[in-house]
Design a protein around this motif. Structure first.
Motif, PDB file in Angstrom:
ATOM      1  N   ASP A 181       0.835  -1.198   0.000  1.00  0.00           N
ATOM      2  CA  ASP A 181       0.000   0.000   0.000  1.00  0.00           C
ATOM      3  C   ASP A 181       0.868   1.246   0.000  1.00  0.00           C
ATOM      4  OD1 ASP A 181      -3.006  -0.739   0.359  1.00  0.00           O
ATOM      5  OD2 ASP A 181      -1.949  -2.088   1.719  1.00  0.00           O
ATOM      6  N   ILE A 182       0.579   2.154  -0.899  1.00  0.00           N
ATOM      7  CA  ILE A 182       1.282   3.436  -0.979  1.00  0.00           C
ATOM      8  C   ILE A 182       0.275   4.543  -0.691  1.00  0.00           C
ATOM      9  CG2 ILE A 182       2.496   5.054  -2.498  1.00  0.00           C
ATOM     10  CD1 ILE A 182       2.606   1.303  -3.152  1.00  0.00           C
ATOM     11  N   TYR A 183       0.524   5.309   0.376  1.00  0.00           N
ATOM     12  CA  TYR A 183      -0.341   6.428   0.738  1.00  0.00           C
ATOM     13  C   TYR A 183       0.384   7.726   0.409  1.00  0.00           C
ATOM     14  CZ  TYR A 183      -3.619   3.328   3.057  1.00  0.00           C
ATOM     15  OH  TYR A 183      -4.559   2.358   3.300  1.00  0.00           O
ATOM     16  N   ILE A 184      -0.271   8.552  -0.400  1.00  0.00           N
ATOM     17  CA  ILE A 184       0.340   9.796  -0.866  1.00  0.00           C
ATOM     18  C   ILE A 184      -0.352  10.975  -0.187  1.00  0.00           C
ATOM     19  CG2 ILE A 184       0.931  11.205  -2.860  1.00  0.00           C
ATOM     20  CD1 ILE A 184       0.683   8.696  -4.579  1.00  0.00           C
ATOM     21  N   TYR A 185       0.376  11.647   0.708  1.00  0.00           N
ATOM     22  CA  TYR A 185      -0.127  12.855   1.357  1.00  0.00           C
ATOM     23  C   TYR A 185       0.168  14.059   0.476  1.00  0.00           C
ATOM     24  CZ  TYR A 185      -0.970  10.278   5.690  1.00  0.00           C
ATOM     25  OH  TYR A 185      -1.449   9.398   6.628  1.00  0.00           O
ATOM     26  N   LEU A 191       2.024  14.661   6.247  1.00  0.00           N
ATOM     27  CA  LEU A 191       2.712  13.397   6.476  1.00  0.00           C
ATOM     28  C   LEU A 191       3.399  13.381   7.835  1.00  0.00           C
ATOM     29  CD1 LEU A 191       3.845  10.649   5.581  1.00  0.00           C
ATOM     30  CD2 LEU A 191       5.706  11.879   4.459  1.00  0.00           C
ATOM     31  N   GLN A 192       4.122  14.451   8.151  1.00  0.00           N
ATOM     32  CA  GLN A 192       4.845  14.520   9.417  1.00  0.00           C
ATOM     33  C   GLN A 192       3.899  14.457  10.613  1.00  0.00           C
ATOM     34  OE1 GLN A 192       6.947  18.152   8.619  1.00  0.00           O
ATOM     35  NE2 GLN A 192       7.993  17.195   6.889  1.00  0.00           N
ATOM     36  N   ASN A 193       2.742  15.104  10.501  1.00  0.00           N
ATOM     37  CA  ASN A 193       1.760  15.034  11.580  1.00  0.00           C
ATOM     38  C   ASN A 193       1.227  13.617  11.743  1.00  0.00           C
ATOM     39  OD1 ASN A 193       2.019  17.755  12.123  1.00  0.00           O
ATOM     40  ND2 ASN A 193       0.284  18.365  10.852  1.00  0.00           N
ATOM     41  N   ALA A 194       1.042  12.917  10.628  1.00  0.00           N
ATOM     42  CA  ALA A 194       0.556  11.539  10.700  1.00  0.00           C
ATOM     43  C   ALA A 194       1.574  10.626  11.362  1.00  0.00           C
ATOM     44  CB  ALA A 194       0.221  11.025   9.300  1.00  0.00           C
ATOM     45  N   LEU A 195       2.852  10.875  11.095  1.00  0.00           N
ATOM     46  CA  LEU A 195       3.925  10.025  11.613  1.00  0.00           C
ATOM     47  C   LEU A 195       4.477  10.521  12.943  1.00  0.00           C
ATOM     48  CD1 LEU A 195       5.880   9.496   8.277  1.00  0.00           C
ATOM     49  CD2 LEU A 195       4.265   7.924   9.348  1.00  0.00           C
ATOM     50  N   PHE A 196       3.924  11.639  13.446  1.00  0.00           N
ATOM     51  CA  PHE A 196       4.396  12.228  14.704  1.00  0.00           C
ATOM     52  C   PHE A 196       5.860  12.607  14.604  1.00  0.00           C
ATOM     53  CE2 PHE A 196       1.390   8.714  15.581  1.00  0.00           C
ATOM     54  CZ  PHE A 196       0.266   9.487  15.804  1.00  0.00           C
ATOM     55  N   LYS A 197       6.248  13.152  13.438  1.00  0.00           N
ATOM     56  CA  LYS A 197       7.632  13.587  13.218  1.00  0.00           C
ATOM     57  C   LYS A 197       7.682  15.098  13.042  1.00  0.00           C
ATOM     58  CE  LYS A 197       9.395   9.302  11.189  1.00  0.00           C
ATOM     59  NZ  LYS A 197      10.455   9.055  12.170  1.00  0.00           N
ATOM     60  N   GLY A 198       6.975  15.801  13.889  1.00  0.00           N
ATOM     61  CA  GLY A 198       6.932  17.248  13.774  1.00  0.00           C
ATOM     62  C   GLY A 198       8.284  17.910  13.930  1.00  0.00           C
ATOM     63  N   GLY A 199       9.220  17.239  14.619  1.00  0.00           N
ATOM     64  CA  GLY A 199      10.551  17.811  14.809  1.00  0.00           C
ATOM     65  C   GLY A 199      11.493  17.529  13.660  1.00  0.00           C
ATOM     66  N   GLU A 200      11.036  16.791  12.635  1.00  0.00           N
ATOM     67  CA  GLU A 200      11.886  16.457  11.496  1.00  0.00           C
ATOM     68  C   GLU A 200      11.206  16.986  10.239  1.00  0.00           C
ATOM     69  OE1 GLU A 200      12.743  12.288  11.549  1.00  0.00           O
ATOM     70  OE2 GLU A 200      13.393  12.312  13.627  1.00  0.00           O
ATOM     71  N   GLY A 205       9.147  11.190   3.215  1.00  0.00           N
ATOM     72  CA  GLY A 205       8.692   9.832   2.962  1.00  0.00           C
ATOM     73  C   GLY A 205       9.031   8.928   4.129  1.00  0.00           C
ATOM     74  N   HIS A 206       8.337   7.818   4.208  1.00  0.00           N
ATOM     75  CA  HIS A 206       8.555   6.881   5.298  1.00  0.00           C
ATOM     76  C   HIS A 206       8.013   5.522   4.866  1.00  0.00           C
ATOM     77  CE1 HIS A 206       8.889   5.339   9.397  1.00  0.00           C
ATOM     78  NE2 HIS A 206       7.628   4.924   9.310  1.00  0.00           N
ATOM     79  N   ALA A 207       8.654   4.464   5.327  1.00  0.00           N
ATOM     80  CA  ALA A 207       8.173   3.114   5.041  1.00  0.00           C
ATOM     81  C   ALA A 207       7.904   2.392   6.350  1.00  0.00           C
ATOM     82  CB  ALA A 207       9.210   2.340   4.228  1.00  0.00           C
ATOM     83  N   ASP A 208       6.837   1.628   6.376  1.00  0.00           N
ATOM     84  CA  ASP A 208       6.524   0.754   7.501  1.00  0.00           C
ATOM     85  C   ASP A 208       6.643  -0.676   6.982  1.00  0.00           C
ATOM     86  OD1 ASP A 208       5.399  -0.684   9.622  1.00  0.00           O
ATOM     87  OD2 ASP A 208       4.162   1.015  10.202  1.00  0.00           O
ATOM     88  N   ILE A 213       3.544  -0.904   4.116  1.00  0.00           N
ATOM     89  CA  ILE A 213       2.958   0.387   3.778  1.00  0.00           C
ATOM     90  C   ILE A 213       4.055   1.412   3.502  1.00  0.00           C
ATOM     91  CG2 ILE A 213       1.536   2.304   4.593  1.00  0.00           C
ATOM     92  CD1 ILE A 213      -0.080   0.392   6.220  1.00  0.00           C
ATOM     93  N   VAL A 214       3.833   2.203   2.469  1.00  0.00           N
ATOM     94  CA  VAL A 214       4.724   3.304   2.103  1.00  0.00           C
ATOM     95  C   VAL A 214       3.961   4.611   2.268  1.00  0.00           C
ATOM     96  CG1 VAL A 214       5.780   4.455   0.113  1.00  0.00           C
ATOM     97  CG2 VAL A 214       6.230   2.031   0.540  1.00  0.00           C
ATOM     98  N   PHE A 215       4.619   5.603   2.866  1.00  0.00           N
ATOM     99  CA  PHE A 215       4.043   6.947   3.014  1.00  0.00           C
ATOM    100  C   PHE A 215       4.942   7.943   2.292  1.00  0.00           C
ATOM    101  CE2 PHE A 215       3.122   4.526   6.870  1.00  0.00           C
ATOM    102  CZ  PHE A 215       1.735   4.639   6.973  1.00  0.00           C
ATOM    103  N   VAL A 216       4.360   8.761   1.434  1.00  0.00           N
ATOM    104  CA  VAL A 216       5.120   9.808   0.755  1.00  0.00           C
ATOM    105  C   VAL A 216       4.284  11.085   0.741  1.00  0.00           C
ATOM    106  CG1 VAL A 216       6.464   8.229  -0.693  1.00  0.00           C
ATOM    107  CG2 VAL A 216       4.262   9.083  -1.507  1.00  0.00           C
ATOM    108  N   SER A 217       4.940  12.203   0.468  1.00  0.00           N
ATOM    109  CA  SER A 217       4.232  13.480   0.367  1.00  0.00           C
ATOM    110  C   SER A 217       4.495  14.075  -1.012  1.00  0.00           C
ATOM    111  CB  SER A 217       4.682  14.445   1.467  1.00  0.00           C
ATOM    112  OG  SER A 217       6.072  14.675   1.397  1.00  0.00           O
ATOM    113  N   ILE A 218       3.467  14.116  -1.824  1.00  0.00           N
ATOM    114  CA  ILE A 218       3.589  14.612  -3.200  1.00  0.00           C
ATOM    115  C   ILE A 218       2.340  15.430  -3.520  1.00  0.00           C
ATOM    116  CG2 ILE A 218       3.837  14.014  -5.632  1.00  0.00           C
ATOM    117  CD1 ILE A 218       5.004  11.295  -4.672  1.00  0.00           C
ATOM    118  N   ALA A 219       2.517  16.678  -3.870  1.00  0.00           N
ATOM    119  CA  ALA A 219       1.393  17.531  -4.246  1.00  0.00           C
ATOM    120  C   ALA A 219       1.180  17.455  -5.750  1.00  0.00           C
ATOM    121  CB  ALA A 219       1.653  18.974  -3.823  1.00  0.00           C
ATOM    122  N   PRO A 220      -0.062  17.421  -6.200  1.00  0.00           N
ATOM    123  CA  PRO A 220      -0.315  17.470  -7.643  1.00  0.00           C
ATOM    124  C   PRO A 220       0.289  18.732  -8.245  1.00  0.00           C
ATOM    125  CG  PRO A 220      -2.322  16.902  -6.440  1.00  0.00           C
ATOM    126  CD  PRO A 220      -1.308  17.328  -5.415  1.00  0.00           C
TER     127      PRO A 220
END
Length: 399
Positions: A181-185, A191-200, A205-208, A213-220
């Motif tokens: 599964d690839i989730y594109i924010y 994405l950072q809020n979802a992963l609780f990585k507000g300090g980074e 992107g992030h992989a679980d 599951i793959v998480f990435v941030s890509i705007a149209p």
């Protein structure tokens, strides 16, 4: 004789099946406890609500909900309260963080006043990031989900996923027997809020790997194809590398994990070379041996770490070939130490390969690299030799 043997076999199978099916829930039959109308709902990052109706012919003393993320070792056990016809427990997800799309396994336990207890069947629930409405496009076990953009955007992401998979298979066998599964924010902040990585703030992107599951941030927009070709294959490689070596994935040096993921990118990051040349000129390259462990959280240091890992792994691939790189992966997965792995596979120390990479790829002065690499050891040696030399040359006192 043959018919008798077949008859005995059938009877034995039926008896065995009866043993397996019988007694699957004896406590429920004895106590006449029924748990039904189970409902789970949540607001991502805020709370999870567990509801169930419990009926029993004997007075109920206590109802508890037991749940955990499938990757967790410990199960949460929480007492539920009566709420009309339901028993209810509300989990505070603001303090007790769970990752997005975690797979929860859930049980309900009922204790009766007469001392008997009953445990319900197991339920499953996906803790999705329901702050957004997700669109989905799939192809076999490849599934792409996006929160902004049209069907063309989703198809482009699916194409990048498929092509990234093909690229990854050049380096090691890729297992796609289970869903990916690839989730594109739409933004890094989401994405950072979802992963609780507000300090980074540099995380895009992030992989679980355990969940696939793959998480990435890509705007149209005009750059969407470039980012898809970089981020999706990169994070996908982490998941597939985990599937390839299993628990040994955590034993791989970070430089190798990230280096292989960078090799999978369909559109390499051009800024990596700029960062490498600048670090070479300023003598600020990070020794590869220091990249065996997780990278610095500092944005500039992290970027340089990724750049070095990508270039160094590419150097190993180009110099020694794919089969040797595969051997290196499996050697580290077996638990060989970071600096010992290259010695075992390539017959060269990690420090030596680091120096050769800097000379061959970055055009660095090999003597200077060697001196910088051995400087700490030379200083230690000088300290040990200083005292005997001082004693030797010091004036001798006359008797």
């Amino acid at each position: 004789m043959g018919n008798k043997i077949r008859l005995y076999t059938i009877v034995a199978l039926l008896l065995g099946l009866g043993i397996l099916l019988g007694g699957t829930d004896p406590v429920q039959a004895q106590s006449d406890v029924v748990v039904d109308h189970v409902r789970v709902g949540h607001d991502f990052g805020e709370q999870i609500r567990f509801r169930a109706q419990v009926q029993s012919s004997n007075p109920i003393k206590k109802v508890s909900v037991l749940f955990r993320d499938l990757r967790e070792k410990n199960t949460r056990v929480e007492a539920m309260t009566q709420d009309g016809d339901d028993f209810l427990y509300v989990y505070d997800a603001t303090q007790n963080l769970l990752p997005p799309f975690a797979e929860l396994t859930i049980l309900f336990q009922v204790e009766l006043e007469n001392g008997e207890s009953f445990t319900s069947k197991r339920y499953s629930y996906t803790y999705s990031d329901n702050r957004f409405t997700w669109q989905t496009r799939d192809e076999g076990n490849l599934r792409v989900h996006w929160s902004q953009g049209d069907e063309t955007f989703g198809q482009a992401a699916l194409d990048a996923t498929r092509n990234g998979l093909t690229k990854i298979q050049e380096f090691f066998p890729a297992d796609i027997s289970e869903p990916l599964d690839i989730y594109i924010y739409a933004s890094p902040t989401d994405l950072q809020n979802a992963l609780f990585k507000g300090g980074e703030s540099w995380v895009a992107g992030h992989a679980d790997p355990a969940l696939g599951i793959v998480f990435v941030s890509i705007a149209p927009g005009t750059q969407e194809q470039v980012y898809m070709h970089q981020q999706i294959p990169h994070e996908l490689a982490h998941v597939l590398l985990f599937r390839y070596v299993g628990d040994g994935y955590e034993r791989l040096p970070t430089w190798l994990q990230e280096g292989i993921a960078s090799l999978a990118e369909l559109y390499p990051n051009a800024d990596y070379r700029l960062a490498l040349d600048r670090a070479r000129d300023q003598h600020t390259l990070i020794p590869i041996a220091q990249l065996c462990t997780p990278f610095s959280r500092d944005a500039s240091q992290a970027f340089l770490s990724y750049a070095e890992s990508a270039s160094f792994t590419r150097y190993l691939l180009d110099t020694y070939g794919t089969s040797q790189l595969d051997t290196l992966i499996r050697t580290y997965a077996d638990g060989v130490a970071c600096e010992a792995g290259t010695q075992q596979v390539y017959g060269q120390s990690l420090v030596y390969l680091d120096a050769r990479w800097q000379e061959a790829v970055l055009g660095a002065n090999l003597l200077g690299v060697a001196l910088r690499a051995t400087a700490p050891y030379l200083i230690i040696m000088a300290i040990f030799l200083a005292y005997p030399l001082v004693q030797f040359f010091a004036p001798k006192k006359r008797a």
